[in-house]
Enzyme design. Sequence first.
Site, PDB file in Angstrom:
ATOM      1  N   CYS A   1      -3.080   5.359   1.806  1.00 58.33           N
ATOM      2  CA  CYS A   1      -2.120   6.424   1.523  1.00 58.33           C
ATOM      3  C   CYS A   1      -2.578   7.292   0.351  1.00 58.33           C
ATOM      4  O   CYS A   1      -2.155   8.438   0.222  1.00 58.33           O
ATOM      5  CB  CYS A   1      -0.732   5.848   1.246  1.00 58.33           C
ATOM      6  SG  CYS A   1      -0.669   4.718  -0.160  1.00 58.33           S
ATOM      7  N   ASN A   2      -3.438   6.748  -0.510  1.00 57.71           N
ATOM      8  CA  ASN A   2      -3.854   7.495  -1.695  1.00 57.71           C
ATOM      9  C   ASN A   2      -5.293   7.995  -1.658  1.00 57.71           C
ATOM     10  O   ASN A   2      -5.699   8.726  -2.558  1.00 57.71           O
ATOM     11  CB  ASN A   2      -3.676   6.627  -2.950  1.00 57.71           C
ATOM     12  CG  ASN A   2      -2.226   6.530  -3.361  1.00 57.71           C
ATOM     13  OD1 ASN A   2      -1.473   7.480  -3.212  1.00 57.71           O
ATOM     14  ND2 ASN A   2      -1.828   5.371  -3.836  1.00 57.71           N
TER      15      ASN A   2
ATOM     16  N   GLU B   1      -3.822  -2.258  -9.575  1.00 60.08           N
ATOM     17  CA  GLU B   1      -3.022  -2.833  -8.480  1.00 60.08           C
ATOM     18  C   GLU B   1      -3.938  -3.618  -7.530  1.00 60.08           C
ATOM     19  O   GLU B   1      -5.055  -3.203  -7.247  1.00 60.08           O
ATOM     20  CB  GLU B   1      -2.247  -1.726  -7.750  1.00 60.08           C
ATOM     21  CG  GLU B   1      -3.100  -0.622  -7.149  1.00 60.08           C
ATOM     22  CD  GLU B   1      -3.399  -0.846  -5.684  1.00 60.08           C
ATOM     23  OE1 GLU B   1      -2.978  -1.871  -5.145  1.00 60.08           O
ATOM     24  OE2 GLU B   1      -4.080   0.008  -5.101  1.00 60.08           O
TER      25      GLU B   1
ATOM     26  N   GLN C   1      -3.498  -4.498  -4.252  1.00 59.64           N
ATOM     27  CA  GLN C   1      -3.492  -4.221  -2.811  1.00 59.64           C
ATOM     28  C   GLN C   1      -4.777  -3.522  -2.346  1.00 59.64           C
ATOM     29  O   GLN C   1      -5.226  -3.717  -1.227  1.00 59.64           O
ATOM     30  CB  GLN C   1      -2.281  -3.355  -2.425  1.00 59.64           C
ATOM     31  CG  GLN C   1      -0.969  -4.104  -2.369  1.00 59.64           C
ATOM     32  CD  GLN C   1      -0.449  -4.444  -3.746  1.00 59.64           C
ATOM     33  OE1 GLN C   1      -0.633  -3.662  -4.684  1.00 59.64           O
ATOM     34  NE2 GLN C   1       0.174  -5.588  -3.904  1.00 59.64           N
TER      35      GLN C   1
ATOM     36  N   GLN D   1      -7.403  -3.662   1.090  1.00 58.92           N
ATOM     37  CA  GLN D   1      -7.684  -2.494   1.926  1.00 58.92           C
ATOM     38  C   GLN D   1      -9.184  -2.238   2.024  1.00 58.92           C
ATOM     39  O   GLN D   1      -9.695  -1.847   3.081  1.00 58.92           O
ATOM     40  CB  GLN D   1      -6.946  -1.285   1.356  1.00 58.92           C
ATOM     41  CG  GLN D   1      -5.433  -1.397   1.472  1.00 58.92           C
ATOM     42  CD  GLN D   1      -4.687  -0.375   0.623  1.00 58.92           C
ATOM     43  OE1 GLN D   1      -5.182   0.076  -0.410  1.00 58.92           O
ATOM     44  NE2 GLN D   1      -3.493  -0.017   1.050  1.00 58.92           N
TER      45      GLN D   1
ATOM     46  N   GLY E   1       8.471  -0.556   8.191  1.00 65.48           N
ATOM     47  CA  GLY E   1       7.092  -1.034   8.174  1.00 65.48           C
ATOM     48  C   GLY E   1       7.096  -2.514   7.873  1.00 65.48           C
ATOM     49  O   GLY E   1       8.114  -3.094   7.492  1.00 65.48           O
TER      50      GLY E   1
ATOM     51  N   ILE F   1       5.187  -3.051   2.009  1.00 63.21           N
ATOM     52  CA  ILE F   1       6.595  -3.350   2.295  1.00 63.21           C
ATOM     53  C   ILE F   1       6.928  -4.790   1.909  1.00 63.21           C
ATOM     54  O   ILE F   1       8.009  -5.071   1.350  1.00 63.21           O
ATOM     55  CB  ILE F   1       6.910  -3.096   3.786  1.00 63.21           C
ATOM     56  CG1 ILE F   1       6.894  -1.586   4.075  1.00 63.21           C
ATOM     57  CG2 ILE F   1       8.253  -3.690   4.171  1.00 63.21           C
ATOM     58  CD1 ILE F   1       7.947  -0.793   3.315  1.00 63.21           C
TER      59      ILE F   1
END
Length: 417
Positions: free
Chosen positions: A50-51, A112, A114, A118, A187, A192
Amino acid sequence: MTLLVLGLNHTTAPVDIRERITFGPDIIVGALRSLTESEGASEAVILSTCNRTEIYCYGCDLNPDQLQAWLARFHGLEAGNLSAYLYLHQEHKAVEHLLRVASGLNSLVLGEPQILGQVKSAWQTASDTGTVGKILGRLFQHSFSAAKQVRTDTAIGDSPVSVAFAAVSLSRQIFSDLSQQTALLIGAGETIELTARHLQQQNIGRIIVANRTVAKAHELAEQFGGYAIGLTEIPTHLPEADIVISSTASPVPVLGKGAVESALKQRRHQPMFMVDIAVPRDIEAEVRELRDVYLYTVDDLEEVIQENLKSRQQAAEQAAEIIELRTGEFIAWLRSLDAVEMIQSYRSQAHLIKQETLGKAQRMLDNGTAPEQVLEFLANTLTNKLLHTPSSQLREAGSNGQRELLEAATTLFQLDK
């Protein structure tokens, strides 16, 4: 050979640009094959979140301008309209960039965790597609190791700061007591799940999880005592939601202005807090125009996030030192490949000389030449042939005043000056 990364992220491009340059699960395999079949890349990995969207490539015929043109063409855009948002890193800078990304140092939320998952997922997809070879395979494994060291040796991950945490923090500013509120989470991915965990820690009253695959929604909702629904059921349950947080991989919005407007009427205009973490956006931008709706995107969360980063700054400086060291390690390995090829070539040359000389020596023995003479011939011939080319080149270097080559030879052959 060239190693490079071409991309854009939350610092270089707004969300409306980023959402047009994403690679969803349905197109990423085709994109990887296109890169390696027609764009001069022998290896390729695409990281799309998303970023950020980043293309990591390795190949002998890579042309950054061609790669930029391919990226624009693949998404139906003009290359000139995209160039202002892109960054390009090559060789040392490309390695450093990936290590910083994997360690969370280039994230919207500093440190972060996450992003590492990814990056691993991007590498796995490329590996399964067959576009990862020796170089990118080693580079990405090196980035995983560096990220683990950063998290182990620094306090970069000690503070609970993430996009999910920021979204929950904002909801607490609007609803001081979450125990009486219902949250609709759209989601069922990592973000989420992390959001649900933070909401549970804040004693959220009720959680509804909506997902295209209801079984996956049920699996997540069950962990938090929630209720699972399909995406088509959202309009029915939307009036119950005080908080809506959405993060799916849908290429089109899953929640439109009409559905929200209808829900507000049923709620008698009680306020709704919405956070759209997805890129492309899950919630139509026009929803922001409605009264009694507080809609935030990932870009809007930055101010909230900044307030929670101070404790990570010192850790980030320590992490940067680790990244610098680990970048140097990979570059040293990459440069050593040239030496490996040279050594293999030199050994092959020496092997041919050995075989040729050994053959002559064997024929001399067969013809009755004394073994002592054959041994002397073998030793002298091998010595002369192996030394001929280096001696000739050094003599020429001396005549031409090539002192650097002479000094390098002194080191290479471990000679006294």
